[in-house]
Design a protein around this motif. Sequence first.
Motif, PDB file in Angstrom:
ATOM      1  N   LEU A  24       0.827  -1.213   0.000  1.00 16.09           N
ATOM      2  CA  LEU A  24       0.000   0.000   0.000  1.00 16.09           C
ATOM      3  C   LEU A  24       0.863   1.265   0.000  1.00 16.09           C
ATOM      4  CD1 LEU A  24      -2.817  -1.127   2.450  1.00 16.09           C
ATOM      5  CD2 LEU A  24      -2.954  -0.903  -0.049  1.00 16.09           C
ATOM      6  N   GLU A  25       1.982   1.200   0.692  1.00 20.21           N
ATOM      7  CA  GLU A  25       2.877   2.362   0.769  1.00 20.21           C
ATOM      8  C   GLU A  25       3.571   2.654  -0.563  1.00 20.21           C
ATOM      9  OE1 GLU A  25       4.351   5.576   2.744  1.00 20.21           O
ATOM     10  OE2 GLU A  25       3.020   4.094   3.663  1.00 20.21           O
ATOM     11  N   ILE A  26       3.943   1.612  -1.297  1.00 19.25           N
ATOM     12  CA  ILE A  26       4.706   1.828  -2.537  1.00 19.25           C
ATOM     13  C   ILE A  26       3.867   1.676  -3.804  1.00 19.25           C
ATOM     14  CG2 ILE A  26       6.862   1.120  -1.438  1.00 19.25           C
ATOM     15  CD1 ILE A  26       6.627  -1.543  -2.996  1.00 19.25           C
ATOM     16  N   SER A  27       2.599   1.385  -3.663  1.00 18.71           N
ATOM     17  CA  SER A  27       1.762   1.077  -4.832  1.00 18.71           C
ATOM     18  C   SER A  27       1.706   2.198  -5.860  1.00 18.71           C
ATOM     19  CB  SER A  27       0.347   0.684  -4.396  1.00 18.71           C
ATOM     20  OG  SER A  27      -0.278   1.762  -3.746  1.00 18.71           O
ATOM     21  N   SER A  28       1.843   3.442  -5.439  1.00 18.92           N
ATOM     22  CA  SER A  28       1.801   4.535  -6.416  1.00 18.92           C
ATOM     23  C   SER A  28       3.092   4.605  -7.244  1.00 18.92           C
ATOM     24  CB  SER A  28       1.548   5.869  -5.720  1.00 18.92           C
ATOM     25  OG  SER A  28       2.604   6.186  -4.836  1.00 18.92           O
ATOM     26  N   TYR A  29       4.118   3.821  -6.859  1.00 20.06           N
ATOM     27  CA  TYR A  29       5.392   3.825  -7.570  1.00 20.06           C
ATOM     28  C   TYR A  29       5.603   2.583  -8.428  1.00 20.06           C
ATOM     29  CZ  TYR A  29       6.381   7.457  -4.170  1.00 20.06           C
ATOM     30  OH  TYR A  29       6.316   8.585  -3.393  1.00 20.06           O
ATOM     31  N   LEU A  30       4.625   1.689  -8.487  1.00 19.59           N
ATOM     32  CA  LEU A  30       4.802   0.469  -9.258  1.00 19.59           C
ATOM     33  C   LEU A  30       3.552   0.124 -10.039  1.00 19.59           C
ATOM     34  CD1 LEU A  30       3.345  -2.225  -7.724  1.00 19.59           C
ATOM     35  CD2 LEU A  30       5.080  -1.636  -6.068  1.00 19.59           C
ATOM     36  N   THR A  31       3.756  -0.724 -11.031  1.00 22.05           N
ATOM     37  CA  THR A  31       2.647  -1.211 -11.835  1.00 22.05           C
ATOM     38  C   THR A  31       2.694  -2.734 -11.806  1.00 22.05           C
ATOM     39  OG1 THR A  31       2.768   0.698 -13.285  1.00 22.05           O
ATOM     40  CG2 THR A  31       1.620  -1.232 -14.128  1.00 22.05           C
ATOM     41  N   THR A  32       1.599  -3.357 -11.413  1.00 19.56           N
ATOM     42  CA  THR A  32       1.529  -4.809 -11.364  1.00 19.56           C
ATOM     43  C   THR A  32       0.075  -5.238 -11.527  1.00 19.56           C
ATOM     44  OG1 THR A  32       2.034  -6.796 -10.064  1.00 19.56           O
ATOM     45  CG2 THR A  32       1.321  -4.856  -8.833  1.00 19.56           C
ATOM     46  N   ASP A  33      -0.101  -6.459 -11.998  1.00 21.06           N
ATOM     47  CA  ASP A  33      -1.451  -7.008 -12.074  1.00 21.06           C
ATOM     48  C   ASP A  33      -1.698  -7.976 -10.918  1.00 21.06           C
ATOM     49  OD1 ASP A  33       0.177  -9.064 -12.909  1.00 21.06           O
ATOM     50  OD2 ASP A  33      -0.971  -9.525 -14.708  1.00 21.06           O
ATOM     51  N   CYS A  34      -0.780  -7.987  -9.944  1.00 17.30           N
ATOM     52  CA  CYS A  34      -0.929  -8.861  -8.778  1.00 17.30           C
ATOM     53  C   CYS A  34      -1.650  -8.118  -7.657  1.00 17.30           C
ATOM     54  CB  CYS A  34       0.433  -9.309  -8.267  1.00 17.30           C
ATOM     55  SG  CYS A  34       1.296 -10.442  -9.353  1.00 17.30           S
ATOM     56  N   SER A  35      -2.543  -8.832  -7.005  1.00 13.08           N
ATOM     57  CA  SER A  35      -3.217  -8.281  -5.832  1.00 13.08           C
ATOM     58  C   SER A  35      -2.284  -8.402  -4.632  1.00 13.08           C
ATOM     59  CB  SER A  35      -4.499  -9.065  -5.558  1.00 13.08           C
ATOM     60  OG  SER A  35      -4.167 -10.408  -5.220  1.00 13.08           O
ATOM     61  N   THR A  36      -2.643  -7.751  -3.527  1.00  9.82           N
ATOM     62  CA  THR A  36      -1.823  -7.874  -2.322  1.00  9.82           C
ATOM     63  C   THR A  36      -1.777  -9.319  -1.845  1.00  9.82           C
ATOM     64  OG1 THR A  36      -3.702  -7.258  -0.941  1.00  9.82           O
ATOM     65  CG2 THR A  36      -2.167  -5.511  -1.519  1.00  9.82           C
ATOM     66  N   SER A  37      -2.876 -10.035  -1.963  1.00  8.00           N
ATOM     67  CA  SER A  37      -2.880 -11.435  -1.524  1.00  8.00           C
ATOM     68  C   SER A  37      -1.995 -12.297  -2.419  1.00  8.00           C
ATOM     69  CB  SER A  37      -4.297 -11.990  -1.463  1.00  8.00           C
ATOM     70  OG  SER A  37      -4.909 -11.941  -2.723  1.00  8.00           O
ATOM     71  N   GLU A  69      10.744  -1.428 -18.734  1.00  7.14           N
ATOM     72  CA  GLU A  69      10.245  -2.732 -19.153  1.00  7.14           C
ATOM     73  C   GLU A  69      11.417  -3.695 -19.211  1.00  7.14           C
ATOM     74  OE1 GLU A  69       8.475  -1.833 -22.920  1.00  7.14           O
ATOM     75  OE2 GLU A  69       6.940  -0.544 -22.039  1.00  7.14           O
ATOM     76  N   TYR A  70      11.165  -4.953 -18.893  1.00  8.21           N
ATOM     77  CA  TYR A  70      12.210  -5.977 -18.922  1.00  8.21           C
ATOM     78  C   TYR A  70      11.848  -6.998 -19.979  1.00  8.21           C
ATOM     79  CZ  TYR A  70      15.683  -9.338 -17.431  1.00  8.21           C
ATOM     80  OH  TYR A  70      16.755 -10.180 -17.395  1.00  8.21           O
ATOM     81  N   TYR A  71      12.761  -7.216 -20.886  1.00 10.85           N
ATOM     82  CA  TYR A  71      12.561  -8.189 -21.947  1.00 10.85           C
ATOM     83  C   TYR A  71      13.534  -9.333 -21.733  1.00 10.85           C
ATOM     84  CZ  TYR A  71       9.707  -4.633 -24.074  1.00 10.85           C
ATOM     85  OH  TYR A  71       8.715  -3.707 -24.293  1.00 10.85           O
ATOM     86  N   VAL A  72      12.979 -10.501 -21.451  1.00 11.84           N
ATOM     87  CA  VAL A  72      13.785 -11.673 -21.159  1.00 11.84           C
ATOM     88  C   VAL A  72      14.466 -12.187 -22.426  1.00 11.84           C
ATOM     89  CG1 VAL A  72      11.900 -13.341 -21.469  1.00 11.84           C
ATOM     90  CG2 VAL A  72      13.769 -13.873 -19.923  1.00 11.84           C
ATOM     91  N   ASP A  73      15.679 -12.697 -22.258  1.00  9.43           N
ATOM     92  CA  ASP A  73      16.396 -13.356 -23.343  1.00  9.43           C
ATOM     93  C   ASP A  73      15.790 -14.758 -23.472  1.00  9.43           C
ATOM     94  OD1 ASP A  73      18.320 -15.265 -24.471  1.00  9.43           O
ATOM     95  OD2 ASP A  73      19.740 -13.585 -24.464  1.00  9.43           O
ATOM     96  N   GLU A  74      15.065 -14.994 -24.547  1.00 10.06           N
ATOM     97  CA  GLU A  74      14.325 -16.250 -24.723  1.00 10.06           C
ATOM     98  C   GLU A  74      15.242 -17.470 -24.703  1.00 10.06           C
ATOM     99  OE1 GLU A  74      11.071 -16.677 -24.686  1.00 10.06           O
ATOM    100  OE2 GLU A  74      10.610 -14.534 -24.613  1.00 10.06           O
ATOM    101  N   ASP A  75      16.435 -17.360 -25.288  1.00 10.83           N
ATOM    102  CA  ASP A  75      17.380 -18.486 -25.280  1.00 10.83           C
ATOM    103  C   ASP A  75      17.850 -18.796 -23.861  1.00 10.83           C
ATOM    104  OD1 ASP A  75      17.189 -18.787 -28.049  1.00 10.83           O
ATOM    105  OD2 ASP A  75      18.900 -17.467 -28.432  1.00 10.83           O
ATOM    106  N   ALA A  76      18.143 -17.754 -23.090  1.00  6.18           N
ATOM    107  CA  ALA A  76      18.569 -17.946 -21.705  1.00  6.18           C
ATOM    108  C   ALA A  76      17.454 -18.541 -20.863  1.00  6.18           C
ATOM    109  CB  ALA A  76      19.033 -16.608 -21.107  1.00  6.18           C
ATOM    110  N   LEU A  77      16.226 -18.109 -21.103  1.00  8.43           N
ATOM    111  CA  LEU A  77      15.080 -18.660 -20.385  1.00  8.43           C
ATOM    112  C   LEU A  77      14.908 -20.141 -20.714  1.00  8.43           C
ATOM    113  CD1 LEU A  77      12.537 -18.414 -18.639  1.00  8.43           C
ATOM    114  CD2 LEU A  77      11.319 -17.614 -20.666  1.00  8.43           C
TER     115      LEU A  77
END
Length: 82
Positions: A24-37, A69-77
């Motif tokens: 709740l304290e940092i929510s205005s500084y991040l973007t996520t589709d995850c709920s607190t739970s 934004e973070y773009y994963v290296d598909e080969d490394a993944l």
Amino acid sequence: MLALWKQVSQCAAEDGGFLTKLYLEISSYLTTDCSTSKLTELFDAVGGLEPSEILTIEGENVLGEVYMEYYVDEDALQELVL
């Protein structure tokens, strides 16, 4: 980051509501589709790990129109998964 991980882990162990308060304290500084739970559930799954046990997937940080934004290296993944 290691010090932050240790501090958050310690605070979460001492206070069951800490992660929700932190979110709740940092929510205005991040973007996520995850709920607190969901974030709490994820932290519970990895919270007991040592930082050396957490794997990082190679990739690239790119400044998007608004956010980093973070773009994963598909080969490394693929290699990590195998």
